[in-house]
Motif scaffolding. Structure first.
Motif, PDB file in Angstrom:
ATOM      1  N   ARG A 108       0.824  -1.210   0.000  1.00 11.74           N
ATOM      2  CA  ARG A 108       0.000   0.000   0.000  1.00 11.74           C
ATOM      3  C   ARG A 108       0.861   1.264   0.000  1.00 11.74           C
ATOM      4  O   ARG A 108       0.573   2.225  -0.702  1.00 11.74           O
ATOM      5  N   ARG A 109       1.909   1.268   0.799  1.00 14.75           N
ATOM      6  CA  ARG A 109       2.762   2.465   0.887  1.00 14.75           C
ATOM      7  C   ARG A 109       3.527   2.673  -0.416  1.00 14.75           C
ATOM      8  O   ARG A 109       3.777   3.816  -0.820  1.00 14.75           O
ATOM      9  N   SER A 110       3.898   1.573  -1.085  1.00 14.51           N
ATOM     10  CA  SER A 110       4.633   1.714  -2.344  1.00 14.51           C
ATOM     11  C   SER A 110       3.769   2.382  -3.417  1.00 14.51           C
ATOM     12  O   SER A 110       4.301   3.038  -4.314  1.00 14.51           O
ATOM     13  N   LEU A 111       2.448   2.245  -3.327  1.00 10.51           N
ATOM     14  CA  LEU A 111       1.571   2.952  -4.266  1.00 10.51           C
ATOM     15  C   LEU A 111       1.767   4.465  -4.139  1.00 10.51           C
ATOM     16  O   LEU A 111       1.852   5.174  -5.139  1.00 10.51           O
ATOM     17  N   PHE A 112       1.841   4.940  -2.893  1.00 14.53           N
ATOM     18  CA  PHE A 112       2.078   6.370  -2.681  1.00 14.53           C
ATOM     19  C   PHE A 112       3.467   6.765  -3.163  1.00 14.53           C
ATOM     20  O   PHE A 112       3.631   7.768  -3.870  1.00 14.53           O
ATOM     21  N   VAL A 113       4.481   5.989  -2.809  1.00 18.60           N
ATOM     22  CA  VAL A 113       5.864   6.325  -3.166  1.00 18.60           C
ATOM     23  C   VAL A 113       6.028   6.328  -4.691  1.00 18.60           C
ATOM     24  O   VAL A 113       6.637   7.248  -5.250  1.00 18.60           O
ATOM     25  N   ASP A 114       5.468   5.329  -5.365  1.00 14.30           N
ATOM     26  CA  ASP A 114       5.569   5.275  -6.828  1.00 14.30           C
ATOM     27  C   ASP A 114       4.862   6.465  -7.478  1.00 14.30           C
ATOM     28  O   ASP A 114       5.365   7.053  -8.441  1.00 14.30           O
ATOM     29  N   GLY A 115       3.693   6.830  -6.967  1.00 16.51           N
ATOM     30  CA  GLY A 115       2.973   7.988  -7.505  1.00 16.51           C
ATOM     31  C   GLY A 115       3.755   9.281  -7.296  1.00 16.51           C
ATOM     32  O   GLY A 115       3.821  10.129  -8.187  1.00 16.51           O
ATOM     33  N   HIS A 116       4.351   9.417  -6.123  1.00 15.48           N
ATOM     34  CA  HIS A 116       5.151  10.606  -5.833  1.00 15.48           C
ATOM     35  C   HIS A 116       6.391  10.657  -6.724  1.00 15.48           C
ATOM     36  O   HIS A 116       6.763  11.726  -7.224  1.00 15.48           O
ATOM     37  N   LYS A 117       6.992   9.500  -6.954  1.00 18.44           N
ATOM     38  CA  LYS A 117       8.167   9.418  -7.828  1.00 18.44           C
ATOM     39  C   LYS A 117       7.810   9.837  -9.258  1.00 18.44           C
ATOM     40  O   LYS A 117       8.537  10.611  -9.884  1.00 18.44           O
ATOM     41  N   ARG A 118       6.675   9.345  -9.761  1.00 22.19           N
ATOM     42  CA  ARG A 118       6.238   9.726 -11.117  1.00 22.19           C
ATOM     43  C   ARG A 118       5.980  11.228 -11.201  1.00 22.19           C
ATOM     44  O   ARG A 118       6.307  11.871 -12.187  1.00 22.19           O
ATOM     45  N   GLN A 119       5.396  11.776 -10.146  1.00 20.75           N
ATOM     46  CA  GLN A 119       5.121  13.216 -10.121  1.00 20.75           C
ATOM     47  C   GLN A 119       6.434  14.007 -10.182  1.00 20.75           C
ATOM     48  O   GLN A 119       6.548  14.978 -10.938  1.00 20.75           O
ATOM     49  N   LEU A 120       7.429  13.613  -9.419  1.00 22.38           N
ATOM     50  CA  LEU A 120       8.721  14.295  -9.429  1.00 22.38           C
ATOM     51  C   LEU A 120       9.424  14.146 -10.769  1.00 22.38           C
ATOM     52  O   LEU A 120      10.034  15.099 -11.275  1.00 22.38           O
ATOM     53  N   GLU A 121       9.347  12.955 -11.367  1.00 24.33           N
ATOM     54  CA  GLU A 121       9.958  12.744 -12.682  1.00 24.33           C
ATOM     55  C   GLU A 121       9.298  13.632 -13.728  1.00 24.33           C
ATOM     56  O   GLU A 121       9.969  14.183 -14.596  1.00 24.33           O
ATOM     57  N   GLY A 122       7.973  13.778 -13.637  1.00 24.74           N
ATOM     58  CA  GLY A 122       7.252  14.652 -14.566  1.00 24.74           C
ATOM     59  C   GLY A 122       7.661  16.100 -14.414  1.00 24.74           C
ATOM     60  O   GLY A 122       7.804  16.829 -15.395  1.00 24.74           O
ATOM     61  N   GLN A 123       7.880  16.533 -13.184  1.00 27.98           N
ATOM     62  CA  GLN A 123       8.327  17.897 -12.939  1.00 27.98           C
ATOM     63  C   GLN A 123       9.737  18.114 -13.478  1.00 27.98           C
ATOM     64  O   GLN A 123      10.039  19.171 -14.023  1.00 27.98           O
ATOM     65  N   MET A 124      10.591  17.112 -13.332  1.00 28.88           N
ATOM     66  CA  MET A 124      11.972  17.243 -13.813  1.00 28.88           C
ATOM     67  C   MET A 124      12.028  17.286 -15.335  1.00 28.88           C
ATOM     68  O   MET A 124      12.849  17.995 -15.903  1.00 28.88           O
ATOM     69  N   GLU A 125      11.144  16.555 -16.010  1.00 30.84           N
ATOM     70  CA  GLU A 125      11.108  16.572 -17.455  1.00 30.84           C
ATOM     71  C   GLU A 125      10.616  17.927 -17.975  1.00 30.84           C
ATOM     72  O   GLU A 125      11.128  18.436 -18.976  1.00 30.84           O
ATOM     73  N   SER A 126       9.637  18.507 -17.293  1.00 28.16           N
ATOM     74  CA  SER A 126       9.092  19.774 -17.744  1.00 28.16           C
ATOM     75  C   SER A 126      10.009  20.953 -17.359  1.00 28.16           C
ATOM     76  O   SER A 126      10.022  21.967 -18.036  1.00 28.16           O
ATOM     77  N   ASP A 127      10.779  20.814 -16.282  1.00 30.81           N
ATOM     78  CA  ASP A 127      11.678  21.875 -15.825  1.00 30.81           C
ATOM     79  C   ASP A 127      12.986  21.262 -15.355  1.00 30.81           C
ATOM     80  O   ASP A 127      13.163  20.987 -14.165  1.00 30.81           O
ATOM     81  N   PRO A 128      13.921  21.019 -16.262  1.00 32.97           N
ATOM     82  CA  PRO A 128      15.173  20.336 -15.900  1.00 32.97           C
ATOM     83  C   PRO A 128      16.018  21.095 -14.882  1.00 32.97           C
ATOM     84  O   PRO A 128      16.853  20.510 -14.212  1.00 32.97           O
ATOM     85  N   LYS A 129      15.795  22.389 -14.705  1.00 32.60           N
ATOM     86  CA  LYS A 129      16.591  23.172 -13.750  1.00 32.60           C
ATOM     87  C   LYS A 129      16.175  22.892 -12.313  1.00 32.60           C
ATOM     88  O   LYS A 129      16.924  23.178 -11.389  1.00 32.60           O
ATOM     89  N   ALA A 130      14.962  22.334 -12.111  1.00 30.56           N
ATOM     90  CA  ALA A 130      14.459  22.082 -10.752  1.00 30.56           C
ATOM     91  C   ALA A 130      15.106  20.902 -10.192  1.00 30.56           C
ATOM     92  O   ALA A 130      15.846  20.568  -9.509  1.00 30.56           O
TER      93      ALA A 130
END
Length: 130
Positions: A108-130
């Motif tokens: 159950r906790r890995s569902l949250f961690v994986d979702g958070h990881k995808r969110q951070l990866e998406g932010q890094m792709e859209s703004d590589p300076k972050a």
């Protein structure tokens, strides 16, 4: 504090239960003895065991529902102390073995961690300076 929450949970069940589920004084039935309640109904050992069975089923259903809510809570953005609290409450209910509880928590906790990881990866792709 966790014990107080479980106590409040069971107090809530008793408050919402019908009159026969929480008698004002304990009644001990001997074999073959019949008791008349305040509404005039007669109950003996077989009627009492049916009521107790129904009450036990209701408590088990409430425990399952509460367990699902607690497990669902660790799938969201909650701090680790709240996760530990949820796991301790589930442990006290005795539904899972220790190994099964650990596996369920990690799944159950890995569902949250994986979702958070995808969110951070998406932010890094859209703004590589972050």
């Amino acid at each position: 504090e966790e014990g107080l929450e479980l106590s409040a949970f069971f107090d809530n069940i008793v408050k919402r239960a019908p009159e026969w589920a929480a008698p004002s004084r304990p009644t001990v039935l001997k074999e073959g003895e019949v008791v008349q309640n305040s509404r005039g109904s007669v109950s003996g050992p077989s009627r009492l065991s049916g009521v107790l069975g129904l009450l036990q089923d209701q408590v088990e259903a409430q425990k399952r529902g509460m367990t699902l809510q607690l497990l669902g809570s660790v799938e969201h953005d909650v701090q680790l102390p709240q996760c530990v609290k949820a796991v301790n409450l589930i442990r006290k209910m005795g539904i899972f073995t220790e190994t099964a509880l650990r596996q369920e928590f990690l799944a159950r906790r890995s569902l949250f961690v994986d979702g958070h990881k995808r969110q951070l990866e998406g932010q890094m792709e859209s703004d590589p300076k972050a």
